[in-house]
Design an enzyme around this catalytic site. Structure first.
Site, PDB file in Angstrom:
ATOM      1  CB  THR A 109      -3.999 -11.075   3.508  1.00 39.52           C
ATOM      2  OG1 THR A 109      -3.889 -12.218   2.683  1.00 39.52           O
ATOM      3  CG2 THR A 109      -3.134  -9.965   2.945  1.00 39.52           C
ATOM      4  CE  LYS A 123       0.995  -7.429   3.395  1.00 42.21           C
ATOM      5  NZ  LYS A 123       0.406  -7.717   4.679  1.00 42.21           N
ATOM      6  CG  ASN A 162       3.885  -5.081   1.613  1.00 41.13           C
ATOM      7  OD1 ASN A 162       3.158  -4.192   2.036  1.00 41.13           O
ATOM      8  ND2 ASN A 162       4.127  -6.205   2.269  1.00 41.13           N
ATOM      9  CG  ASP A 218       4.122  -9.227   5.084  1.00 40.06           C
ATOM     10  OD1 ASP A 218       3.340 -10.124   4.706  1.00 40.06           O
ATOM     11  OD2 ASP A 218       3.731  -8.181   5.633  1.00 40.06           O
ATOM     12  CG  ASP A 249       4.852  -3.491   5.195  1.00 35.98           C
ATOM     13  OD1 ASP A 249       5.495  -3.291   6.243  1.00 35.98           O
ATOM     14  OD2 ASP A 249       3.765  -4.056   5.173  1.00 35.98           O
TER      15      ASP A 249
HETATM   16  N1  LIG Z   1       6.070   5.325  -0.089  1.00 40.75           N
HETATM   17  C1  LIG Z   1       4.785   5.179  -0.389  1.00 40.75           C
HETATM   18  N2  LIG Z   1       4.224   5.880  -1.401  1.00 40.75           N
HETATM   19  C2  LIG Z   1       2.929   5.722  -1.706  1.00 40.75           C
HETATM   20  N3  LIG Z   1       2.094   4.898  -1.064  1.00 40.75           N
HETATM   21  C3  LIG Z   1       2.579   4.183  -0.048  1.00 40.75           C
HETATM   22  C4  LIG Z   1       3.947   4.265   0.346  1.00 40.75           C
HETATM   23  N4  LIG Z   1       4.150   3.415   1.369  1.00 40.75           N
HETATM   24  C5  LIG Z   1       2.973   2.829   1.604  1.00 40.75           C
HETATM   25  N5  LIG Z   1       2.014   3.277   0.769  1.00 40.75           N
HETATM   26  C6  LIG Z   1       0.598   2.865   0.728  1.00 40.75           C
HETATM   27  O1  LIG Z   1       0.160   2.554   2.050  1.00 40.75           O
HETATM   28  C7  LIG Z   1      -0.234   1.175   2.131  1.00 40.75           C
HETATM   29  C8  LIG Z   1       0.148   0.605   3.483  1.00 40.75           C
HETATM   30  O2  LIG Z   1       1.549   0.697   3.627  1.00 40.75           O
HETATM   31  P1  LIG Z   1       2.385  -0.404   4.381  1.00 40.75           P
HETATM   32  O3  LIG Z   1       2.038  -1.738   3.790  1.00 40.75           O
HETATM   33  O4  LIG Z   1       3.801  -0.013   4.371  1.00 40.75           O
HETATM   34  O5  LIG Z   1       1.767  -0.248   5.819  1.00 40.75           O
HETATM   35  P2  LIG Z   1       1.851  -1.261   7.031  1.00 40.75           P
HETATM   36  O6  LIG Z   1       1.127  -0.624   8.155  1.00 40.75           O
HETATM   37  O7  LIG Z   1       3.260  -1.620   7.289  1.00 40.75           O
HETATM   38  O8  LIG Z   1       1.100  -2.487   6.439  1.00 40.75           O
HETATM   39  P3  LIG Z   1       1.152  -4.038   6.849  1.00 40.75           P
HETATM   40  O9  LIG Z   1      -0.199  -4.319   7.378  1.00 40.75           O
HETATM   41  O10 LIG Z   1       1.391  -4.713   5.521  1.00 40.75           O
HETATM   42  O11 LIG Z   1       2.255  -4.223   7.807  1.00 40.75           O
HETATM   43  C9  LIG Z   1       0.429   0.485   0.939  1.00 40.75           C
HETATM   44  O12 LIG Z   1      -0.291  -0.638   0.524  1.00 40.75           O
HETATM   45  C10 LIG Z   1       0.421   1.600  -0.106  1.00 40.75           C
HETATM   46  O13 LIG Z   1      -0.824   1.663  -0.769  1.00 40.75           O
END
Ligand SMILES: Nc1ncnc2c1ncn2[C@@H]1O[C@H](COP(=O)(O)OP(=O)(O)OP(=O)(O)O)[C@@H](O)[C@H]1O
Length: 513
Positions: free
Chosen positions: A342, A257, A260, A255, A273
């Protein structure tokens, strides 16, 4: 399960055999176990059967067994890790034998011993959400949100990902969330976001990671629209090394993108992620969790995967109009926050469900490179279904727009990545490609990045779209409506599904602010 020598427990007080208890010779069913060292006739065996026991007793027995297994697995794993740390230090001392005095070597070994005891003590203290205060919600994803938090006792700053257990169960995300915790916990790579703690309460899972204050590549693309070839080269080269690091750990990200790809305080890239990544551990197998949760009603709700033979939209625009691209960009962040997510960067073989390998991550890199140079991803469409369709038939839909000038090398590299899995370039071919000529792969993380975040404080969130995200009125993380405090009430079935999730890094303060 248990074997007891005759005659002590061979029969119950009324002289009748217990439901699953009977004497037998050694030639018993494979599902039985024997106590070694006794003559055959002396064996009494409890078979692995649940006949005669109520469902409640069986479930309680199973729960206890799984909890014990998880407990011992964790104990054994941490003993192995402790041993490895000792071996590693001894190896380093040996290779520096000539330079280190005997006294210094003793001191280093004693220091490791002290750190180990401190770590053991820390592991025994339970960590919970109340140990952190929320500064701001900085990100959203399909299954949770990411907060900038401060640990109250140390004042250290972290990013905390909060995931709702019920959502994970409903959408069969158990294997995914476990995979994410495992990748982050196992990694010490500079290319992967560091995980410091993971813990849980009755409703939420928490991943406490290093905070990367530079935001993500998606925000940069929204801000700058396109990058120059030089800037693209830097980010693609760093991403290639980051993906290589993940593959070397035995994982496939699946994944990759722009959302991430995070930017650290120096402007270098780290991947986050790992929710979809697959490793080689038993717990990442979706079926493993399905069995564990067989009786959890919610786990039966199917996730919305694209079906192989589903009817797709008939007429799809080969190229998007300017207005359609503008609309796509305007909705980009909303798409990232939605549960559908996406699919723009996902490799065709993943949709085809015919098996895939680590090549799928190189496809994603190709899509991101296209977006960096052209301004939108190659299979961008008005609906998610159209994007699926375009990706599956990528050879019809991969079009380089005439009004965007791309060097021959960049187009060729993109074409070598956005191709069938068998022909797709792998890391060595990518590194050797002309587009990357002049890149010194060994020192990439030491060079000055094209963009270095300018930060006013350790809690600077200016690179995150915090004004687009609903901020909590009170900073607390709340349970589902009507269920009391954040910790809420325990549910044995739900607890079972998230066994072994808790983690604490050995060097927990090394990279935190
Ligand atoms: N360690 C971090 N430090 C700063 N910002 C972060 C961090 N981890 C995540 N983020 C922010 O939070 C957003 C969402 O995080 P992440 O993609 O891990 O969430 P998710 O719920 O797993 O998303 P997905 O829908 O892709 O599964 C990232 O795009 C980034 O902007």
């Amino acid at each position: 399960m248990f074997n007891v020598p005759n005659p002590q427990v061979s029969s119950s007080t009324d002289g009748k055999a217990s439901p699953s208890l009977h004497s037998t010779s050694r030639a018993s069913s494979p599902s039985s176990q024997l106590v070694s060292g006794l003559p055959n006739s002396e064996y009494i065996i409890f078979e692995r059967t649940t006949t005669g026991f109520s469902e409640e007793i069986t479930t309680r027995g199973k729960t206890a067994q799984l909890k014990l297994e998880a407990y011992y697995k964790q104990a054994v794993d941490s003993a192995i890790e402790r041993n490895n740390r000792r071996i590693e230090l001894e190896r380093r001392l040996l290779s520096n034998n000539d330079v280190l005095t005997q006294e210094r070597k003793h001191r280093l070994l004693a220091e490791l011993g002290r750190k180990e005891s401190q770590y053991l003590r820390l592991r025994r203290t339970k960590i919970c959400v109340y140990d952190f205060s929320t500064v701001k919600v900085i990100g959203k994803g399909a299954f949770g949100e990411v907060r900038l938090v401060q640990k109250t006792d140390t004042g250290k700053i972290y990013a905390m990902k909060v995931l709702k257990k019920d959502e994970m169960l409903k959408r069969e995300q158990l294997a995914h969330v476990r995979a994410e915790r495992d990748v982050l916990a196992e990694s010490a790579s500079p290319w992967v976001v560091q995980l410091f703690f993971s813990f849980q309460d009755n409703f939420h899972l928490y991943l406490v990671m290093e905070y990367l204050p530079g935001g993500d590549l998606m925000s940069m693309l929204i801000k700058y629209d396109v990058f120059s070839e030089d800037v693209t080269r830097f980010y693609m080269a760093e991403c290639a090394l980051a993906i290589e690091a993940v593959h070397k750990m035995g994982f496939i990200h699946r994944d990759i993108k722009p959302d991430n790809i995070l930017i650290d305080k120096h402007g270098h890239v780290k991947l986050s992620d790992f929710g979809l990544s697959t490793g080689f551990h038993k717990q990442h197998d979706g079926a493993y969790y399905e069995r564990l949760c067989a009786s959890v009603e919610a786990s039966k709700i199917r996730s919305t995967k694209p079906q192989r033979n589903s009817v797709m939209v008939n007429s799809i625009n080969i190229t998007m109009t300017k207005e359609q691209i503008t609309t796509w960009k305007a909705n980009r962040r909303k798409l990232a926050y939605s549960t559908v997510g996406t699919p723009d960067y996902i490799a065709p073989e993943i949709f085809a469900q015919q098996g895939y390998g680590k090549e799928c991550d190189w496809w994603s890199l190709g899509s991101i490179m296209f977006e960096c140079l052209v301004g939108y991803p190659p299979f961008c469409a008005e609906t998610v279904q159209e994007t699926y369709q375009k990706i599956i038939q990528w050879n019809h839909y991969l079009i380089f727009p005439e009004d965007v000038h791309l060097s021959v090398e960049s187009e060729l590299l993109i074409r070598s990545l956005l191709t069938s899995a068998e022909k797709r370039y792998q890391i060595d071919q990518i590194k050797g490609h002309e587009f990357f000529s002049g890149v010194d792969w060994d020192v990439l993380r030491q060079v000055q990045p094209p963009f270095v975040p300018r930060l006013r404080s350790i809690v600077d969130t200016s690179y995150f779209p915090t004004e687009d995200i609903d901020q909590p009125i009170q900073g607390d993380i709340m349970p589902p409506p009507g269920l009391g405090g954040a910790a809420g009430e325990s549910d044995p079935q739900r607890d079972l599904a998230f066994l072994g999730y808790t983690f604490r890094r050995f060097n927990e303060t090394s990279n935190a602010f």
